[in-house]
Design a protein around this motif. Structure first.
Motif, PDB file in Angstrom:
ATOM      1  N   MET A   1      42.508 -23.203-100.173  1.00 49.44           N
ATOM      2  CA  MET A   1      43.897 -23.446-100.554  1.00 49.44           C
ATOM      3  C   MET A   1      44.805 -23.240 -99.354  1.00 49.44           C
ATOM      4  SD  MET A   1      46.104 -21.545-103.542  1.00 49.44           S
ATOM      5  CE  MET A   1      44.777 -21.721-104.725  1.00 49.44           C
ATOM      6  N   LEU A   2      45.720 -24.134 -99.207  1.00 47.80           N
ATOM      7  CA  LEU A   2      46.705 -24.006 -98.136  1.00 47.80           C
ATOM      8  C   LEU A   2      48.051 -23.665 -98.768  1.00 47.80           C
ATOM      9  CD1 LEU A   2      47.201 -26.266 -95.084  1.00 47.80           C
ATOM     10  CD2 LEU A   2      49.145 -25.761 -96.535  1.00 47.80           C
ATOM     11  N   ILE A   3      48.634 -22.584 -98.316  1.00 49.72           N
ATOM     12  CA  ILE A   3      49.905 -22.133 -98.894  1.00 49.72           C
ATOM     13  C   ILE A   3      50.935 -21.951 -97.796  1.00 49.72           C
ATOM     14  CG2 ILE A   3      51.050 -20.279-100.184  1.00 49.72           C
ATOM     15  CD1 ILE A   3      48.326 -19.658-101.460  1.00 49.72           C
ATOM     16  N   ARG A   4      52.115 -22.460 -98.023  1.00 50.91           N
ATOM     17  CA  ARG A   4      53.236 -22.231 -97.106  1.00 50.91           C
ATOM     18  C   ARG A   4      54.419 -21.765 -97.935  1.00 50.91           C
ATOM     19  NH1 ARG A   4      52.036 -25.690 -92.568  1.00 50.91           N
ATOM     20  NH2 ARG A   4      50.049 -24.842 -91.912  1.00 50.91           N
ATOM     21  N   ASN A   5      55.163 -20.836 -97.378  1.00 54.16           N
ATOM     22  CA  ASN A   5      56.367 -20.343 -98.044  1.00 54.16           C
ATOM     23  C   ASN A   5      57.602 -20.884 -97.349  1.00 54.16           C
ATOM     24  OD1 ASN A   5      55.652 -18.085-100.132  1.00 54.16           O
ATOM     25  ND2 ASN A   5      54.212 -17.868 -98.443  1.00 54.16           N
ATOM     26  N   PHE A   6      58.584 -21.265 -98.145  1.00 56.12           N
ATOM     27  CA  PHE A   6      59.843 -21.795 -97.618  1.00 56.12           C
ATOM     28  C   PHE A   6      61.018 -21.148 -98.338  1.00 56.12           C
ATOM     29  CE2 PHE A   6      56.701 -25.143 -96.978  1.00 56.12           C
ATOM     30  CZ  PHE A   6      56.906 -25.464 -95.653  1.00 56.12           C
ATOM     31  N   ARG A   7      62.160 -21.327 -97.739  1.00 57.50           N
ATOM     32  CA  ARG A   7      63.407 -20.970 -98.402  1.00 57.50           C
ATOM     33  C   ARG A   7      64.132 -22.262 -98.764  1.00 57.50           C
ATOM     34  NH1 ARG A   7      63.067 -17.081 -94.482  1.00 57.50           N
ATOM     35  NH2 ARG A   7      64.223 -18.288 -92.968  1.00 57.50           N
ATOM     36  N   GLN A   8      64.949 -22.166 -99.799  1.00 52.12           N
ATOM     37  CA  GLN A   8      65.721 -23.333-100.193  1.00 52.12           C
ATOM     38  C   GLN A   8      66.787 -23.618 -99.151  1.00 52.12           C
ATOM     39  OE1 GLN A   8      67.241 -23.004-104.155  1.00 52.12           O
ATOM     40  NE2 GLN A   8      65.211 -22.876-105.071  1.00 52.12           N
ATOM     41  N   GLY A   9      66.845 -24.853 -98.737  1.00 52.76           N
ATOM     42  CA  GLY A   9      67.894 -25.282 -97.819  1.00 52.76           C
ATOM     43  C   GLY A   9      68.977 -26.024 -98.590  1.00 52.76           C
ATOM     44  N   ARG A  10      69.462 -27.082 -98.001  1.00 50.04           N
ATOM     45  CA  ARG A  10      70.518 -27.882 -98.650  1.00 50.04           C
ATOM     46  C   ARG A  10      69.982 -28.599 -99.887  1.00 50.04           C
ATOM     47  NH1 ARG A  10      71.449 -31.699 -93.804  1.00 50.04           N
ATOM     48  NH2 ARG A  10      69.283 -31.080 -93.564  1.00 50.04           N
ATOM     49  N   ILE A  11      70.881 -28.856-100.802  1.00 50.61           N
ATOM     50  CA  ILE A  11      70.593 -29.756-101.920  1.00 50.61           C
ATOM     51  C   ILE A  11      71.446 -30.998-101.692  1.00 50.61           C
ATOM     52  CG2 ILE A  11      70.854 -30.154-104.387  1.00 50.61           C
ATOM     53  CD1 ILE A  11      70.278 -27.139-104.761  1.00 50.61           C
ATOM     54  N   ILE A  12      70.800 -32.139-101.656  1.00 55.12           N
ATOM     55  CA  ILE A  12      71.495 -33.392-101.378  1.00 55.12           C
ATOM     56  C   ILE A  12      71.358 -34.317-102.581  1.00 55.12           C
ATOM     57  CG2 ILE A  12      71.473 -35.470 -99.924  1.00 55.12           C
ATOM     58  CD1 ILE A  12      70.432 -33.599 -97.650  1.00 55.12           C
TER      59      ILE A  12
ATOM     60  N   LEU B   1      56.547 -22.859 -91.578  1.00 55.08           N
ATOM     61  CA  LEU B   1      55.890 -23.799 -90.674  1.00 55.08           C
ATOM     62  C   LEU B   1      55.899 -25.177 -91.332  1.00 55.08           C
ATOM     63  CD1 LEU B   1      52.706 -21.800 -89.566  1.00 55.08           C
ATOM     64  CD2 LEU B   1      54.630 -22.483 -88.108  1.00 55.08           C
ATOM     65  N   PRO B   2      56.214 -26.229 -90.563  1.00 54.90           N
ATOM     66  CA  PRO B   2      56.241 -27.562 -91.166  1.00 54.90           C
ATOM     67  C   PRO B   2      54.879 -27.944 -91.735  1.00 54.90           C
ATOM     68  CG  PRO B   2      57.134 -27.595 -88.933  1.00 54.90           C
ATOM     69  CD  PRO B   2      56.549 -26.239 -89.145  1.00 54.90           C
ATOM     70  N   LEU B   3      54.909 -28.629 -92.873  1.00 56.83           N
ATOM     71  CA  LEU B   3      53.682 -29.166 -93.447  1.00 56.83           C
ATOM     72  C   LEU B   3      53.370 -30.479 -92.757  1.00 56.83           C
ATOM     73  CD1 LEU B   3      54.302 -28.484 -97.224  1.00 56.83           C
ATOM     74  CD2 LEU B   3      52.393 -27.587 -95.883  1.00 56.83           C
ATOM     75  N   LYS B   4      52.162 -30.584 -92.213  1.00 59.98           N
ATOM     76  CA  LYS B   4      51.757 -31.799 -91.507  1.00 59.98           C
ATOM     77  C   LYS B   4      50.568 -32.430 -92.212  1.00 59.98           C
ATOM     78  CE  LYS B   4      53.324 -30.064 -87.048  1.00 59.98           C
ATOM     79  NZ  LYS B   4      52.923 -29.619 -85.693  1.00 59.98           N
ATOM     80  N   ARG B   5      50.657 -33.754 -92.403  1.00 63.89           N
ATOM     81  CA  ARG B   5      49.551 -34.480 -93.041  1.00 63.89           C
ATOM     82  C   ARG B   5      48.520 -34.881 -91.989  1.00 63.89           C
ATOM     83  NH1 ARG B   5      50.087 -35.671 -98.224  1.00 63.89           N
ATOM     84  NH2 ARG B   5      52.138 -35.340 -99.140  1.00 63.89           N
TER      85      ARG B   5
ATOM     86  N   TYR C   1      45.454 -38.508 -96.504  1.00 62.78           N
ATOM     87  CA  TYR C   1      46.151 -37.659 -95.545  1.00 62.78           C
ATOM     88  C   TYR C   1      46.739 -36.491 -96.323  1.00 62.78           C
ATOM     89  CZ  TYR C   1      45.836 -40.835 -91.569  1.00 62.78           C
ATOM     90  OH  TYR C   1      45.372 -41.598 -90.539  1.00 62.78           O
ATOM     91  N   LEU C   2      46.141 -35.335 -96.158  1.00 59.01           N
ATOM     92  CA  LEU C   2      46.583 -34.151 -96.894  1.00 59.01           C
ATOM     93  C   LEU C   2      47.203 -33.130 -95.938  1.00 59.01           C
ATOM     94  CD1 LEU C   2      43.501 -33.663 -99.263  1.00 59.01           C
ATOM     95  CD2 LEU C   2      45.631 -34.909 -99.717  1.00 59.01           C
ATOM     96  N   TRP C   3      47.891 -32.154 -96.515  1.00 57.15           N
ATOM     97  CA  TRP C   3      48.477 -31.100 -95.693  1.00 57.15           C
ATOM     98  C   TRP C   3      47.362 -30.313 -95.014  1.00 57.15           C
ATOM     99  CZ3 TRP C   3      51.785 -29.595-100.488  1.00 57.15           C
ATOM    100  CH2 TRP C   3      52.848 -30.488-100.597  1.00 57.15           C
ATOM    101  N   GLY C   4      47.498 -30.119 -93.714  1.00 57.62           N
ATOM    102  CA  GLY C   4      46.454 -29.446 -92.957  1.00 57.62           C
ATOM    103  C   GLY C   4      46.964 -28.208 -92.262  1.00 57.62           C
ATOM    104  N   ASN C   5      46.042 -27.495 -91.644  1.00 58.01           N
ATOM    105  CA  ASN C   5      46.366 -26.218 -90.981  1.00 58.01           C
ATOM    106  C   ASN C   5      46.757 -26.435 -89.529  1.00 58.01           C
ATOM    107  OD1 ASN C   5      46.243 -23.926 -92.702  1.00 58.01           O
ATOM    108  ND2 ASN C   5      44.062 -24.393 -93.010  1.00 58.01           N
ATOM    109  N   GLU C   6      47.617 -27.362 -89.257  1.00 56.60           N
ATOM    110  CA  GLU C   6      48.046 -27.578 -87.869  1.00 56.60           C
ATOM    111  C   GLU C   6      49.345 -26.862 -87.610  1.00 56.60           C
ATOM    112  OE1 GLU C   6      48.173 -31.459 -86.292  1.00 56.60           O
ATOM    113  OE2 GLU C   6      46.067 -31.831 -86.681  1.00 56.60           O
TER     114      GLU C   6
END
Ligand code: ZN
Length: 143
Positions: A1-12, A125-129, A138-143
């Motif tokens: 499993m690949l997990i990344r944590n983010f904070r909410q930024g702008r809502i557009i 960290l940005p999610l990269k495919r 093309y899935l999210w990878g550990n780059e």
């Protein structure tokens, strides 16, 4: 499993352009707002659309072409990076005037009208495919 944590930024909120392709408009919206990671929802109507279902054995998309006006009853997706640029992955449920529905991976759609809710995600960290040999996707990878 690949997990990344983010904070909410702008809502557009955005109204997309009549006659344009919905995936292209989602991408322009992300690019013009500098969004590399995000989640989106949209509702509206399309004058025609192409959905797809991924064949898990052949690793090819089977296309479902709808050459008729449909409601964009539901559309959800995400934005991450592919080859260093914002890439939109969206799925949709489309309905006709009898309420019949089609659903799947959204390849393209000519916009009659569309309203988008876009949630920017930041601080991680940005999610990269990257190519995934097991699925052929093309899935999210550990780059
Ligand atoms: Zn998909």
């Amino acid at each position: 499993m690949l997990i990344r944590n983010f904070r909410q930024g702008r809502i557009i909120f955005a109204r997309l352009d009549h006659g344009e392709d919905i995936i292209r408009q989602f991408t322009i919206l992300a690019e013009e707002n500098g969004i590399e990671t995000g989640a989106l929802c949209a509702v509206g109507a399309l004058s025609r659309a192409i959905l797809a279902c991924y064949d898990q054995k052949s690793h090819e998309y089977g296309k479902i072409t709808l050459n008729e006006p449909v409601e964009l009853a539901s559309c959800s997706g995400n934005i991450s990076l592919k080859d260093g640029r914002p890439f939109v992955h969206a799925h949709a449920v489309l309905s006709d005037r009898m309420g019949r529905t089609w659903g799947g991976h959204l390849i393209s759609g000519n916009i009659f009208a569309a309203e988008v809710y876009l949630q920017e995600l930041s601080g991680g960290l940005p999610l990269k495919r990257v190519p995934d040999s097991v699925t052929g996707l093309y899935l999210w990878g550990n780059e």
